[in-house]
Scaffold this active site. Structure first.
Site, PDB file in Angstrom:
ATOM      1  N   ASP A 123       0.907  -1.152   0.000  1.00 49.04           N
ATOM      2  CA  ASP A 123       0.000   0.000   0.000  1.00 49.04           C
ATOM      3  C   ASP A 123       0.938   1.191   0.000  1.00 49.04           C
ATOM      4  OD1 ASP A 123      -1.497   2.265   0.879  1.00 49.04           O
ATOM      5  OD2 ASP A 123      -3.064   0.876   1.488  1.00 49.04           O
ATOM      6  N   HIS A 124       1.078   1.839  -1.138  1.00 53.83           N
ATOM      7  CA  HIS A 124       2.181   2.808  -1.248  1.00 53.83           C
ATOM      8  C   HIS A 124       2.010   3.999  -0.304  1.00 53.83           C
ATOM      9  CE1 HIS A 124      -0.402   5.022  -4.088  1.00 53.83           C
ATOM     10  NE2 HIS A 124       0.387   6.052  -3.898  1.00 53.83           N
TER      11      HIS A 124
ATOM     12  N   GLU B 109      -7.501  14.918  -5.259  1.00 57.77           N
ATOM     13  CA  GLU B 109      -6.665  14.903  -6.471  1.00 57.77           C
ATOM     14  C   GLU B 109      -7.306  15.777  -7.535  1.00 57.77           C
ATOM     15  OE1 GLU B 109      -4.840  10.851  -7.598  1.00 57.77           O
ATOM     16  OE2 GLU B 109      -6.793  10.394  -6.743  1.00 57.77           O
TER      17      GLU B 109
ATOM     18  N   ASP C 294     -10.893   1.942  -4.594  1.00 59.02           N
ATOM     19  CA  ASP C 294      -9.575   2.367  -5.083  1.00 59.02           C
ATOM     20  C   ASP C 294      -8.761   3.050  -3.982  1.00 59.02           C
ATOM     21  OD1 ASP C 294      -7.618   2.899  -7.151  1.00 59.02           O
ATOM     22  OD2 ASP C 294      -8.283   4.982  -7.132  1.00 59.02           O
TER      23      ASP C 294
ATOM     24  N   HIS D  14      -5.708   2.912   1.164  1.00 61.86           N
ATOM     25  CA  HIS D  14      -4.909   4.054   1.604  1.00 61.86           C
ATOM     26  C   HIS D  14      -5.529   4.803   2.789  1.00 61.86           C
ATOM     27  CE1 HIS D  14      -2.948   3.100  -2.047  1.00 61.86           C
ATOM     28  NE2 HIS D  14      -3.633   3.881  -2.853  1.00 61.86           N
TER      29      HIS D  14
HETATM   30  C1  BG6 Z   1      -3.559   4.814  -6.375  1.00 62.21           C
HETATM   31  C2  BG6 Z   1      -4.935   4.933  -6.954  1.00 62.21           C
HETATM   32  O1  BG6 Z   1      -3.471   3.712  -5.521  1.00 62.21           O
HETATM   33  O2  BG6 Z   1      -3.254   5.999  -5.650  1.00 62.21           O
HETATM   34  C3  BG6 Z   1      -5.052   6.158  -7.848  1.00 62.21           C
HETATM   35  O3  BG6 Z   1      -5.235   3.769  -7.708  1.00 62.21           O
HETATM   36  C4  BG6 Z   1      -4.610   7.387  -7.114  1.00 62.21           C
HETATM   37  O4  BG6 Z   1      -6.380   6.320  -8.323  1.00 62.21           O
HETATM   38  C5  BG6 Z   1      -3.257   7.168  -6.455  1.00 62.21           C
HETATM   39  O5  BG6 Z   1      -4.528   8.437  -8.051  1.00 62.21           O
HETATM   40  C6  BG6 Z   1      -2.880   8.327  -5.565  1.00 62.21           C
HETATM   41  O6  BG6 Z   1      -1.572   8.133  -5.115  1.00 62.21           O
HETATM   42  P1  BG6 Z   1      -0.576   9.357  -4.915  1.00 62.21           P
HETATM   43  O7  BG6 Z   1       0.636   8.770  -4.316  1.00 62.21           O
HETATM   44  O8  BG6 Z   1      -0.378   9.968  -6.266  1.00 62.21           O
HETATM   45  O9  BG6 Z   1      -1.315  10.281  -3.988  1.00 62.21           O
END
Ligand code: BG6
Length: 513
Positions: free
Chosen positions: A202-203, A241, A260, A265
């Site tokens: 989970d980044h 976003e 998503d 997240h």
């Molecule tokens: C991803 C989602 O996991 O995270 C995307 O699938 C989203 O829809 C993205 O845009 C957002 O990540 P970050 O790091 O750009 O905030």
């Protein structure tokens, strides 16, 4: 005492939540190597680690995908992508060296012989490059390919390790699309790899400020006594976003913002904010506490979902002054799509610490700005000496991105002869305090996986608990009768009015970002 192969050596030089481990030499095999994630995130992250001297000397990368390509063609595709997406600009001599470690392996995901050939190639790389039989398999392919890849890795014996080496698998989201499919995927993974070998990525957990939540809470004595229902009025978590669906309609149409972003997240951020102090910093102690938060989330009845959760979809509007189309007009989106691009929720964690503290979350695409933050709104000070007419609260803001940092809003006297009070901000910015850019989330997480540190990866039960919270909402939205309304909002606005009403009926409003 003998150290097990999968237990890394402690490394006093690496700081972090629990990672005091050294990243070890290995070969990283990326499934789905010609895809977007490899080009935008994974290889740029590996390049930055190499440029910063963070990688062990022997780290080789094998891209596994269907399209025919030579090693050189693959390298030059990746070079172009890395020049475009890398955090730091690419230096020719470093890239040249780094590119020597990149190989391409062409095979269908279902083709058993492709994995036998892969095993042979990995053995050769071990011999010629000193990668010691350690393998990190990265699943960046589409989720419907996970099962054949897992099965074939096992059949080729690649899930097993020789004495002293390891094999690990990193699995990208989406990890299932509901509880049943996540359980099914977990058991498919389990047939090939043990839980200790499995890293569900989970980044958001790799983002610098997300990691700092635990440090803020547990390395400072001043917050702990206040971190509960007696002092906290409410919490807000926003992930906004400006981007739209960006050519990902195929996936997004089946996911929507709840699956998503919220299932993974946002719930992860909530867990870090709300968890009890772990007994130590080991991966399992932290994850034990996180999973309790999700387990304690109040579940809503079908009817309550209509009042506690708001879903929205962007209509045409403008972002930064530029006109943009509505979601239904995006390429490959069904013109009658019911997919939500915005969600706002009011949650409660039914524990002593959080009893009746509302947690408001919102996430959306095509909002006026890109920003993720968590704000803790403290209760009002007694209106005895001051604060008689003010409704301002002390607010602690944890800015996850951009401009990573932490700020605290307090009340101060305006200079002068009268006693006028106004809110002011004490502000900490990572950039200025430490004078160096934070690494990308994928950099940290790849290093952790090479080190055998699973702290910032989701455990099986966490993922399943999160789905068990999400499923009833999805079911209510897809019910044939009385499904809660899908509201529309113009692109470039802060979502539908219903999201403001969610807080307004509690006498609150969203924090201005
Ligand atoms: C991803 C989602 O996991 O995270 C995307 O699938 C989203 O829809 C993205 O845009 C957002 O990540 P970050 O790091 O750009 O905030």
């Amino acid at each position: 005492m003998n150290r097990a192969a999968d237990q890394p050596e402690p490394n006093p030089l690496r700081e972090g939540l629990s990672a005091r481990a050294v990243p070890q030499p290995c070969t990283i095999v990326i499934f789905g190597a010609t895809g977007d994630l490899t080009h935008r995130k994974l290889v740029p992250a590996l390049y930055n680690l190499a440029a910063d001297g963070e990688l062990p000397l022997a780290v080789e990368i094998v891209g596994f995908a269907r399209r025919p390509k030579t090693d050189d063609e693959f390298r030059s595709d990746l070079e172009e992508a890395t020049r475009k997406f890398s955090r730091q600009s690419v230096r020719d001599e470093i890239w040249k060296n780094f590119a020597q470690s990149i190989f391409y392996h062409q095979s269908e995901f279902e083709d058993e012989s492709g994995y036998k050939a892969l095993a042979k190639r990995l053995d050769e790389i071990d011999k010629s490059h000193g990668t010691r039989g350690n393998r990190l398999f990265y699943f960046a392919a589409s989720p419907d390919q996970f099962e054949p890849i897992l099965k074939n890795l096992k059949n080729a014996g690649l899930n097993q390790t020789c004495k002293g080496s390891w094999a690990r698998v990193i699995i990208e989201k989406p990890f299932g699309s509901d509880l049943a499919s996540a359980r099914e995927l977990n058991s498919v993974v389990r047939n090939s790899f043990t839980e200790e070998q499995t890293y569900r990525i989970d980044h958001f957990l790799g983002k610098e400020t997300a990691q700092n939540i635990l440090v803020l809470r547990f390395a400072n004595a001043i917050f702990a006594p206040l971190w509960n229902t007696h002092y906290i009025d409410h919490v807000q978590i926003t992930a906004a976003e400006t981007l739209g669906v960006e050519g990902r309609a195929g996936y997004y149409e089946t996911a929507g913002a709840l699956r998503d972003m919220v299932q993974n997240h946002l719930l992860q951020l909530l867990c870090l904010t709300a968890m009890e102090p772990p007994t130590d910093l080991s991966a399992d102690s932290i994850r034990d506490e996180k999973v309790k938060v999700v387990r304690s989330l109040r579940r809503w009845s079908h009817n309550a979902i209509a009042t506690e959760v708001v879903r929205g979809q962007y209509a045409k509007g403008a972002i930064n002054g530029e006109p943009v189309v509505g979601y239904r007009q995006e390429k490959n989106v069904n013109p009658d799509s019911q997919t939500e691009t915005f969600v706002a929720l009011r949650l409660y964690i039914d524990t002593w610490r959080w009893a009746e503290v509302p947690i408001y979350m919102r996430v959306g695409k095509r909002l006026p700005k890109s920003a993720t933050d968590i704000s803790i709104h403290f209760k009002k000070a007694p209106a005895v000496l001051f604060n008689k007419d003010s409704h301002d609260l002390n607010v602690l803001v944890i800015r996850i991105q951009p401009d990573e940092g932490i700020s605290l809003r307090i009340h101060a006297k305006v200079p002068g002869t009268s006693f006028r009070i106004e809110p002011v901000k004490m502000d900490f910015h990572y950039g200025t305090s430490f004078g160096k850019a934070s690494p990308e989330a994928y950099e940290r997480l790849l290093l952790d996986a090479m080190s055998g540190d699973a702290t910032l990866f989701a455990r099986r039960d966490e993922v399943e608990e999160a789905w068990s919270f999400i499923d009833p909402i999805e079911e209510a939205w897809h019910a044939k009768k009385n499904a809660p309304e899908l509201f529309f909002y113009p692109a470039g606005s802060w979502g539908p009015e219903a999201a403001d009403d969610l807080l307004a009926r509690d006498g609150r409003s969203w924090r201005r970002l």
